[in-house]
Motif scaffolding. Structure first.
Motif, PDB file in Angstrom:
ATOM      1  N   PHE A   1      37.786  34.322  42.532  1.00 43.55           N
ATOM      2  CA  PHE A   1      36.460  34.914  42.386  1.00 43.55           C
ATOM      3  C   PHE A   1      36.449  35.388  43.461  1.00 43.55           C
ATOM      4  O   PHE A   1      36.138  36.995  43.625  1.00 43.55           O
ATOM      5  CB  PHE A   1      34.780  33.302  42.570  1.00 43.55           C
ATOM      6  CG  PHE A   1      34.178  34.770  42.774  1.00 43.55           C
ATOM      7  CD1 PHE A   1      33.689  34.819  41.187  1.00 43.55           C
ATOM      8  CD2 PHE A   1      32.947  34.620  43.877  1.00 43.55           C
ATOM      9  CE1 PHE A   1      32.675  36.197  41.604  1.00 43.55           C
ATOM     10  CE2 PHE A   1      31.929  35.044  43.723  1.00 43.55           C
ATOM     11  CZ  PHE A   1      31.083  35.542  42.663  1.00 43.55           C
ATOM     12  N   THR A   2      37.077  34.970  44.610  1.00 42.13           N
ATOM     13  CA  THR A   2      37.025  36.771  46.346  1.00 42.13           C
ATOM     14  C   THR A   2      37.747  37.132  46.579  1.00 42.13           C
ATOM     15  O   THR A   2      37.778  38.162  46.882  1.00 42.13           O
ATOM     16  CB  THR A   2      36.939  35.507  47.451  1.00 42.13           C
ATOM     17  OG1 THR A   2      35.876  34.616  47.302  1.00 42.13           O
ATOM     18  CG2 THR A   2      36.822  36.385  48.613  1.00 42.13           C
TER      19      THR A   2
ATOM     20  N   THR B   1      39.590  41.051  54.799  1.00 39.46           N
ATOM     21  CA  THR B   1      38.926  40.062  54.559  1.00 39.46           C
ATOM     22  C   THR B   1      39.758  39.130  53.712  1.00 39.46           C
ATOM     23  O   THR B   1      40.569  39.789  52.744  1.00 39.46           O
ATOM     24  CB  THR B   1      37.260  40.460  52.939  1.00 39.46           C
ATOM     25  OG1 THR B   1      37.083  41.698  53.279  1.00 39.46           O
ATOM     26  CG2 THR B   1      37.163  39.310  52.289  1.00 39.46           C
ATOM     27  N   LEU B   2      39.549  37.892  53.569  1.00 47.46           N
ATOM     28  CA  LEU B   2      40.704  36.462  53.711  1.00 47.46           C
ATOM     29  C   LEU B   2      39.401  36.194  52.999  1.00 47.46           C
ATOM     30  O   LEU B   2      38.884  35.635  52.823  1.00 47.46           O
ATOM     31  CB  LEU B   2      41.166  35.894  54.803  1.00 47.46           C
ATOM     32  CG  LEU B   2      41.582  36.724  55.911  1.00 47.46           C
ATOM     33  CD1 LEU B   2      41.615  35.721  56.975  1.00 47.46           C
ATOM     34  CD2 LEU B   2      42.915  37.126  55.709  1.00 47.46           C
TER      35      LEU B   2
ATOM     36  N   HIS C   1      29.944  39.870  45.803  1.00 52.19           N
ATOM     37  CA  HIS C   1      29.574  40.725  44.416  1.00 52.19           C
ATOM     38  C   HIS C   1      28.142  40.898  44.385  1.00 52.19           C
ATOM     39  O   HIS C   1      28.742  42.166  44.041  1.00 52.19           O
ATOM     40  CB  HIS C   1      29.986  39.375  43.909  1.00 52.19           C
ATOM     41  CG  HIS C   1      30.115  39.183  42.399  1.00 52.19           C
ATOM     42  ND1 HIS C   1      30.565  40.104  41.889  1.00 52.19           N
ATOM     43  CD2 HIS C   1      28.998  39.114  41.663  1.00 52.19           C
ATOM     44  CE1 HIS C   1      30.373  40.009  40.589  1.00 52.19           C
ATOM     45  NE2 HIS C   1      29.162  39.606  40.220  1.00 52.19           N
ATOM     46  N   GLU C   2      27.278  40.555  44.545  1.00 52.90           N
ATOM     47  CA  GLU C   2      26.089  41.502  43.873  1.00 52.90           C
ATOM     48  C   GLU C   2      26.004  42.169  44.908  1.00 52.90           C
ATOM     49  O   GLU C   2      25.340  43.416  44.497  1.00 52.90           O
ATOM     50  CB  GLU C   2      24.485  40.022  44.610  1.00 52.90           C
ATOM     51  CG  GLU C   2      24.422  38.959  44.066  1.00 52.90           C
ATOM     52  CD  GLU C   2      24.737  38.792  42.315  1.00 52.90           C
ATOM     53  OE1 GLU C   2      23.911  39.974  41.783  1.00 52.90           O
ATOM     54  OE2 GLU C   2      25.054  38.223  42.014  1.00 52.90           O
TER      55      GLU C   2
ATOM     56  N   ARG D   1      34.134  41.063  34.767  1.00 53.80           N
ATOM     57  CA  ARG D   1      34.467  40.218  35.508  1.00 53.80           C
ATOM     58  C   ARG D   1      33.980  38.753  36.013  1.00 53.80           C
ATOM     59  O   ARG D   1      34.142  38.196  36.031  1.00 53.80           O
ATOM     60  CB  ARG D   1      36.158  40.751  36.574  1.00 53.80           C
ATOM     61  CG  ARG D   1      36.246  41.411  35.213  1.00 53.80           C
ATOM     62  CD  ARG D   1      37.687  42.579  36.297  1.00 53.80           C
ATOM     63  NE  ARG D   1      38.682  42.797  35.339  1.00 53.80           N
ATOM     64  CZ  ARG D   1      39.774  43.847  35.939  1.00 53.80           C
ATOM     65  NH1 ARG D   1      39.436  44.240  37.377  1.00 53.80           N
ATOM     66  NH2 ARG D   1      39.948  44.422  35.252  1.00 53.80           N
ATOM     67  N   GLY D   2      33.153  39.532  37.083  1.00 56.89           N
ATOM     68  CA  GLY D   2      32.769  38.782  38.007  1.00 56.89           C
ATOM     69  C   GLY D   2      31.744  37.378  37.849  1.00 56.89           C
ATOM     70  O   GLY D   2      31.235  36.806  38.513  1.00 56.89           O
TER      71      GLY D   2
END
Length: 202
Positions: A34-35, A99-100, A113-114, A179-180
């Motif tokens: 997801f990330t 970002t990891l 995501h939001e 997608r998310g």
């Protein structure tokens, strides 16, 4: 400090370090996916906008020197506008590189995501404002003959750039959402024990 106090301090330090290590839970494959998907999309956004900006700057710089009147100002504004776009694209790419995927918790991933969806929707509203502003400048050109070429050229450029960004932001919003959101619902619907969870998002 007595020997007993030293022993208690050492034991306490060991227990605290073990507790902290236990809290570092490895994210599930679903959460990591997801990330990673969001990060890839952010990189694609930056690369696409950056490429578009570079093309506009190159074409506009050449065309502005070879044209005159309204067309010249149209290309000049394209250059100015896309210097800003290039800066935004560069900042976005730098942010996505930091970002990891394995460093985010479920709450962090959902919040990011939001936030991305909110940013894209906010941008579409700004894009409409750009188009309206460009139309206003073009209309002013009819009332100011001495600046008609400049106002009309700038106005048409801003309308064009705003129209592109509106389509760009809106399409990416729907791609991001389709997608998310499905992955997000699956992640939020159950914990490892099958218990539903609710996360407040601000």
């Amino acid at each position: 400090m007595t020997k007993i106090n030293k022993l208690l301090l050492a034991a306490g330090s060991i227990l605290l370090s073990e507790g902290a290590s236990a809290q570092r839970v490895t994210p599930s494959p679903e959460l990591q996916s997801f990330t990673e998907q969001r990060i890839r999309h952010q990189k694609t956004l930056g690369l696409t906008l950056g490429s578009y900006a570079l093309a506009n700057i190159a074409i506009g710089a050449v065309a502005a020197g070879q044209t005159s009147g309204e067309t010249k100002y149209f290309h000049k504004m394209n250059v100015y506008w896309n210097l800003v776009n290039l800066g935004i694209a560069g900042a976005g790419l730098l942010g996505s590189r930091k970002t990891l995927a394995g460093s985010e918790t479920l709450a962090d991933a959902v919040k990011q995501h939001e936030n991305m969806k909110k940013i894209l929707l906010l941008n579409t509203g700004l894009d409409v404002a750009y188009v309206v502003g460009g139309a206003y400048l073009r209309e002013r050109g009819t009332n100011q003959p001495d600046k008609a070429d400049q106002l009309r050229g700038y106005g048409k450029s801003i309308m064009f750039q705003g129209g592109f960004l509106f389509a760009f932001d809106l399409v990416n919003y729907f791609i991001f959402k389709s997608r998310g959101d499905k992955q997000e619902r699956l992640l939020l619907s159950a914990t490892p024990d099958g218990v539903g969870v609710v996360l407040p998002i601000r």
